[in-house]
Design a protein around this motif. Structure first.
Motif, PDB file in Angstrom:
ATOM      1  N   LEU A 153      -8.306  28.035  51.814  1.00 33.38           N
ATOM      2  CA  LEU A 153      -6.700  28.464  51.489  1.00 33.38           C
ATOM      3  C   LEU A 153      -6.782  30.152  51.133  1.00 33.38           C
ATOM      4  O   LEU A 153      -6.214  30.688  51.217  1.00 33.38           O
ATOM      5  CB  LEU A 153      -5.984  27.906  50.243  1.00 33.38           C
TER       6      LEU A 153
ATOM      7  N   ALA B 140      -5.605  26.970  44.873  1.00 32.46           N
ATOM      8  CA  ALA B 140      -5.890  25.548  45.352  1.00 32.46           C
ATOM      9  C   ALA B 140      -6.589  24.717  44.613  1.00 32.46           C
ATOM     10  O   ALA B 140      -7.470  24.983  43.682  1.00 32.46           O
ATOM     11  CB  ALA B 140      -6.796  25.757  46.688  1.00 32.46           C
TER      12      ALA B 140
ATOM     13  N   PHE C 272      -2.151  21.133  54.835  1.00 32.75           N
ATOM     14  CA  PHE C 272      -3.074  22.233  55.460  1.00 32.75           C
ATOM     15  C   PHE C 272      -2.334  22.391  56.870  1.00 32.75           C
ATOM     16  O   PHE C 272      -2.452  23.489  57.467  1.00 32.75           O
ATOM     17  CB  PHE C 272      -4.311  22.076  55.481  1.00 32.75           C
TER      18      PHE C 272
ATOM     19  N   GLN D 292       0.622  25.584  56.926  1.00 34.23           N
ATOM     20  CA  GLN D 292       0.017  26.812  57.589  1.00 34.23           C
ATOM     21  C   GLN D 292       1.295  27.234  58.482  1.00 34.23           C
ATOM     22  O   GLN D 292       1.553  28.356  58.534  1.00 34.23           O
ATOM     23  CB  GLN D 292      -1.095  26.465  58.220  1.00 34.23           C
TER      24      GLN D 292
ATOM     25  N   TRP E 221       0.174  33.926  57.688  1.00 28.33           N
ATOM     26  CA  TRP E 221      -0.458  33.293  56.667  1.00 28.33           C
ATOM     27  C   TRP E 221       0.431  33.275  55.352  1.00 28.33           C
ATOM     28  O   TRP E 221       0.569  34.418  55.051  1.00 28.33           O
ATOM     29  CB  TRP E 221      -1.684  33.571  56.443  1.00 28.33           C
TER      30      TRP E 221
ATOM     31  N   THR F  35       0.549  32.035  51.431  1.00 22.23           N
ATOM     32  CA  THR F  35       0.212  30.994  50.203  1.00 22.23           C
ATOM     33  C   THR F  35       1.340  30.614  49.612  1.00 22.23           C
ATOM     34  O   THR F  35       1.298  29.232  49.080  1.00 22.23           O
ATOM     35  CB  THR F  35      -0.441  31.893  49.250  1.00 22.23           C
TER      36      THR F  35
ATOM     37  N   MET G  34       1.998  27.296  51.416  1.00 25.45           N
ATOM     38  CA  MET G  34       1.240  26.412  51.448  1.00 25.45           C
ATOM     39  C   MET G  34       1.333  25.682  50.149  1.00 25.45           C
ATOM     40  O   MET G  34       1.340  24.296  49.870  1.00 25.45           O
ATOM     41  CB  MET G  34      -0.197  26.815  51.680  1.00 25.45           C
TER      42      MET G  34
END
Lengths: 268, 318
Positions: B73, B78, B122, B126, B131, B133, B136
């Motif tokens: 990550l 994570a 994941f 994603q 990207w 965070t 996720m």
């Protein structure tokens, strides 16, 4: 390798086609990069300079064509082997975790060290030398996340210098740098190309840096068209005006020719 | 990495680990003492020692899994519990037990669950955009909540002696944990094997493109890390249920002590993860003795504020 390998291109692409979001930006590009060459890529914003460099590095998909390194198709080479001969400075470097500047620079040695091996003293020397080359030797133990934008940029460059590949792809290496640093860094890269017979492809914003530091120039027009040739022939006011779609004038003194945007009146 | 030796720090961590084990053996029922009767010895050797060893193995496994997921990550937030991987392992194990699939070892069921959960988080997390965070983590938290609901459902439909099971599957509990002594050399071997690839992990932590440019094949390595992190989580879950936040707290603290180089971080995380959970469980046993808390309550009480702190810090940097 054959003795006369200096004339063999190190990096070569044939019929390379690259798109951004379905729009073809580079069409059927043939390019050979040989030792001693420094090729500048010029073009307005968003014409695909970065995309082309990433495709040449093999880290971004291409529509068609082949890229080969030392005569071997890169699509079939393991990344590790590619990384020993080709390095790239990307446009943005972000450090997710803390590491000292020296540790970051040392990561450039990664492809040269066996999977289970450790960095040797020689690797550490190489990394220190690279930090020195970009003027960061005093900050070797500093955390990479405490560096300024320009310092982070130089650190990323030190990593590629430590990697020391035969072909270096550089995406705007002078971003975030003051003029003195720009010249110092480009001088260092120029030495690599000429003294050590490496080669490089540089995406540049500044036409005037291209006149000083590029042997050849590739112009991208953004619609797939491209033009390529030796710097002296390529960098003319007429061509640059066509490329950037605004009037650009060449101003010469005894030492060099400088290109400048013709401001004001012309483009009302 | 650069001549700085990690040995002093690691020796201190080994000492901390042994200290925590000694404490776990000596402390019980709210009192501290050297065993002086045969019964005392029996309690120490047959009850406290196996439990402490189970805590050690679980803590090390979770800390290693967390460290690996943080590479995937590129983010210190994570953790197998937060991202729902532990929950997936627990839900699959429980379902397997209810459906009487007892022929399959529970570790295997847990592994399948952890893997399914990792893929969901994941891959969906994603997305196709840049990207993120937040995306996720959100996916992970929602998936974790989903597994929690499934576990509660299964427990509600199952037989009624399920309160203990509830604690185990939803919070993590070491009260009845028993493991074979072979687990410890096993965990040590895993740590050493991971350390051998630590330089690659360092490169992968720099992001996909940079990793590819420095000679790693990111897709392949990421898949390997998914599988290994899921397997480590599954093993931990099969010992102690879903103990949360160890994979978040331990790598974070160890990064402050030994830095982010995985050659030092992995052994430090494995050692301290073990010591941390042994201590947490000893505390859980003794804090409200004779009542025993599930250890997951304690780790969550420490982990949640730390998570919020880290989230706040990552948010501020952008």
């Amino acid at each position: 390798m054959i003795e006369s390998s200096t004339h063999e291109p190190i990096l070569e692409c044939r019929d390379l086609c690259v798109s951004i979001g379905g729009q073809r930006v580079v069409d059927s590009l043939d390019l050979e990069v040989s030792a001693g060459q420094s090729i500048g890529i010029l073009g307005p914003n968003g014409v695909g300079k970065t995309t082309l460099l990433l495709a040449l590095a093999g880290v971004r998909g291409k529509d068609a064509g082949t890229v080969s390194l030392d005569g071997r198709d890169m699509a079939r080479l393991p990344r590790r082997e590619i990384a020993r001969g080709l390095g790239m400075l990307t446009q943005n470097t972000r450090f997710a975790f803390d590491a000292s500047a020296l540790e970051v620079a040392l990561s450039g040695r990664h492809p040269h060290i066996g999977t289970l091996g450790r960095e040797s003293a020689a690797d550490i020397d190489t990394a220190r030398k690279a930090l020195e080359d970009v003027g960061l030797d005093a900050l070797a133990e500093r955390s990479c996340r405490e560096l300024s934008g320009g310092e982070q940029r130089r650190l990323a460059l030190a990593t590629v210098l430590a990697q020391d590949p035969a072909v270096m792809l550089l995406d705007e290496p002078t971003n975030h740098l003051d003029p003195a640093r720009q010249v110092a860094i480009l001088d260092r890269l120029w030495l690599r190309v000429h003294r050590q017979r490496r080669c490089q492809v540089i995406a540049l914003h500044d036409v005037n840096l291209a006149t000083c530091y590029c042997t050849d120039v590739l112009m991208l027009f953004g619609d797939g068209r491209w033009e390529y040739g030796p710097t002296s022939g390529m960098l003319t006011a007429e061509r640059l005006s066509r490329l950037f779609e605004c009037e650009i004038r060449a101003i010469s003194d005894q030492r060099q020719t400088v290109f400048a945007v013709a401001g004001g009146a012309g483009n009302a | 990495m650069t001549g700085k030796s990690a040995l002093p720090v690691l020796s201190v961590l080994v000492a901390v680990l042994f200290g925590s084990l000694a404490l776990a053996l000596a402390l019980g029922n709210g009192s501290f003492g050297w065993p002086d009767s045969a019964v005392d010895w029996q309690i120490v050797l047959e009850i406290r020692l196996p439990r402490a060893l189970a805590a050690l193995a679980t803590g090390s496994l979770l800390a290693l899994a967390g460290t690996l997921m943080q590479v995937l990550l590129r983010n210190p937030l994570a953790d197998p519990y937060v991202l729902g991987v532990s929950g997936g392992a627990a839900a699959f194990s429980l379902a397997g037990m209810l459906l009487a699939l007892a022929i399959l070892p529970i570790e295997l069921l847990a592994f399948a669950g952890a893997l399914v959960s990792s893929v969901i988080v994941f891959v969906l997390g994603q997305g196709s955009g840049p990207w993120s965070t937040a995306r996720m983590l959100l996916t992970g938290v929602v998936v974790a909540a989903g597994w929690g609901a499934l576990i509660s459902l299964m427990l509600a439909l199952g037989d009624d002696q399920s309160l203990r099971g509830m604690l185990f599957w939803l919070m993590g509990d070491l009260s009845y944990a028993r493991i074979s002594g072979w687990w410890l050399p096993g965990v040590a071997a895993i740590t050493v094997l991971l350390m051998l690839r630590a330089r690659s992990l360092n490169i992968l932590a720099a992001g996909e493109t940079q990793a590819a440019l420095l000679g790693e094949d990111p897709r392949r390595r990421y898949t390997e890390i998914y599988v290994v992190a899921s397997a480590l989580t599954a093993l931990a879950v099969s010992i102690a249920g879903t103990v949360g936040f160890v994979g978040l707290i331990v790598p974070h603290l160890m990064r402050l002590v030994v830095g982010a180089d995985h050659r030092r971080l992995l052994p430090a995380a494995a050692l301290f993860g073990g010591a941390f959970l042994v201590l947490a469980d000893t505390l859980a046993r003794n804090l409200f003795s004779p009542r025993q808390l599930p250890v997951g309550v304690l780790t969550a009480l420490i982990g949640v504020p730390l998570f919020l702190l880290l989230l706040n810090r990552t948010g501020n940097r952008k």
